[in-house]
Design an enzyme around this catalytic site. Structure first.
Site, mmCIF file in Angstrom:
data_model
loop_
_atom_site.group_PDB
_atom_site.id
_atom_site.type_symbol
_atom_site.label_atom_id
_atom_site.label_comp_id
_atom_site.label_asym_id
_atom_site.label_seq_id
_atom_site.Cartn_x
_atom_site.Cartn_y
_atom_site.Cartn_z
ATOM 1 N N HIS A 89 8.310 1.495 10.693
ATOM 2 C CA HIS A 89 8.905 2.742 10.225
ATOM 3 C C HIS A 89 7.959 3.889 10.600
ATOM 4 O O HIS A 89 6.736 3.722 10.577
ATOM 5 C CB HIS A 89 9.076 2.677 8.700
ATOM 6 C CG HIS A 89 9.875 3.781 8.120
ATOM 7 N ND1 HIS A 89 9.354 5.031 7.893
ATOM 8 C CD2 HIS A 89 11.179 3.828 7.708
ATOM 9 C CE1 HIS A 89 10.284 5.805 7.353
ATOM 10 N NE2 HIS A 89 11.402 5.100 7.238
ATOM 11 N N LEU B 108 0.831 -1.194 0.000
ATOM 12 C CA LEU B 108 0.000 0.000 0.000
ATOM 13 C C LEU B 108 0.871 1.250 0.000
ATOM 14 O O LEU B 108 1.727 1.423 0.861
ATOM 15 C CB LEU B 108 -0.934 0.011 1.212
ATOM 16 C CG LEU B 108 -2.025 1.092 1.223
ATOM 17 C CD1 LEU B 108 -3.260 0.588 1.972
ATOM 18 C CD2 LEU B 108 -1.546 2.395 1.861
#
Length: 337
Positions: free
Chosen positions: A231, A127
């Site tokens: 992240h 995505l």
């Protein structure tokens, strides 16, 4: 909202490649490699064309499209089953407690074990939203459209679904977890290994990594500190996954240490709450804001819509009907926004 999600095709390659170059690395499912992306789109075409409604090693690639502006502003992927062509490896974090009566002490250690526990699962991934389009609910539309596709094609997916999130990296693209563990066994940097993995898969890791459990305490603190953390740019994606019912069950990526979250497919919130309804009128819609989907396989479409409940079905707003390419008498799958 004039955006919709649809099946990707060969004409979308340029837009997808441009987005892949914007990821900054670490997106295994969206590498900035022309040949790999061409292969992914070809595999996706074959998956959409497959007639048998059974689970298999399919890959379905989707794009977020503004049809009026003729722009692609996002992409995502769904895998029917991981571990079909190559083993699907993860590290599992476990605890080991050991006691010494002579010392009068108890030692508790964490272990990393290389596993293929998650094989057979379906996967949502890849995505990415264009930086200019990260507002207005487009991320939720793109992410949740995958579950509506799975709802409409349930027999093609497994009992469990996973999602891998990119792990922590520094500004230069290096991953502390890689440097603390795998980097000690390979003569390559994380960016080099990540690029190789995106093209060739993870088999080379299994061939060269130790098969015995690894004591976490032996790793550098910089590597230990990022295990299971996404992240910073993936925190919003993790929250969306958690809202859908995905949980972290102590599986992490073997490259960057990012978390792998899992859910029972039928318990994913969008899949569980989505319902089918017939369109009985197209007009101004109503006060109910929903995500709507229609069409099978390569004809799949999803968008935001406004509806009004009627006695025998729903009224849907005209723009959504146009984006979905549906009319009165057609069936749509709806879930609350």
């Amino acid at each position: 909202m004039s955006f919709r999600v649809r099946a990707a095709n060969g004409e979308d390659f340029k837009s997808i490649y441009q987005m892949a170059k914007l990821t900054g690395g670490g997106f295994t499912n969206l590498p900035a490699d022309r040949a790999t992306l061409v292969g992914k789109l070809a595999r996706s075409d074959a998956s959409f064309a497959r007639k048998e409604d059974t689970q298999g090693g399919d890959l379905y690639v989707f794009v977020l499209e503004d049809p009026k502006a003729k722009k692609i502003r996002g992409t995502c992927q769904v895998f029917g089953q991981v571990g079909v062509v190559q083993p699907f490896y993860s590290y599992h974090i476990s605890n080991l407690t050991q006691s010494s009566p002579e010392l009068g002490k108890t030692f508790r250690n964490q272990l990393l074990t290389l596993t293929t526990d998650l094989e057979g699962s379906s996967e949502v991934g890849g995505l990415f939203l264009h930086p200019e389009s990260r507002a207005g609910g487009l991320g939720a539309l793109l992410a949740r459209s995958r579950y509506l596709f799975m709802k409409l094609h349930r027999q093609r997916f497994g009992e469990r679904t996973l999602a891998e999130l990119r792990g922590v990296m520094d500004e230069a693209g290096n991953a502390p977890f890689w440097d603390a563990l795998a980097g000690r066994f390979f003569d390559m940097s994380f960016p080099e290994a990540d690029e190789f993995n995106a093209v060739h898969g993870t088999r080379f890791i299994a061939d060269l990594m130790p098969k015995t459990p690894i004591y976490v305490s032996l790793l550098a603190e910089t590597g230990r500190a990022v295990m299971g953390l996404p992240h910073p740019t993936g925190r919003a994606a993790l929250r969306m996954l958690e809202q859908e019912g995905f949980v972290f069950d102590r599986y992490i990526d073997i490259f960057d240490g990012g978390p792998t979250v899992t859910a029972r497919t039928d318990d994913i919130r969008t899949i569980k709450e989505a319902r089918e309804d017939a369109i009985v009128e197209i007009g101004d819609g109503g006060t109910h804001k929903v995500l709507a989907a229609a069409g099978r396989l390569k004809d799949f479409r999803a968008c935001c819509a406004s509806i009004k409940k009627m006695k025998t079905g729903v009224m849907i707003d005209a723009e959504a009907a146009e984006l979905l390419e549906v009319g009165v008498g057609d069936t749509v799958t709806l879930v609350a926004r």
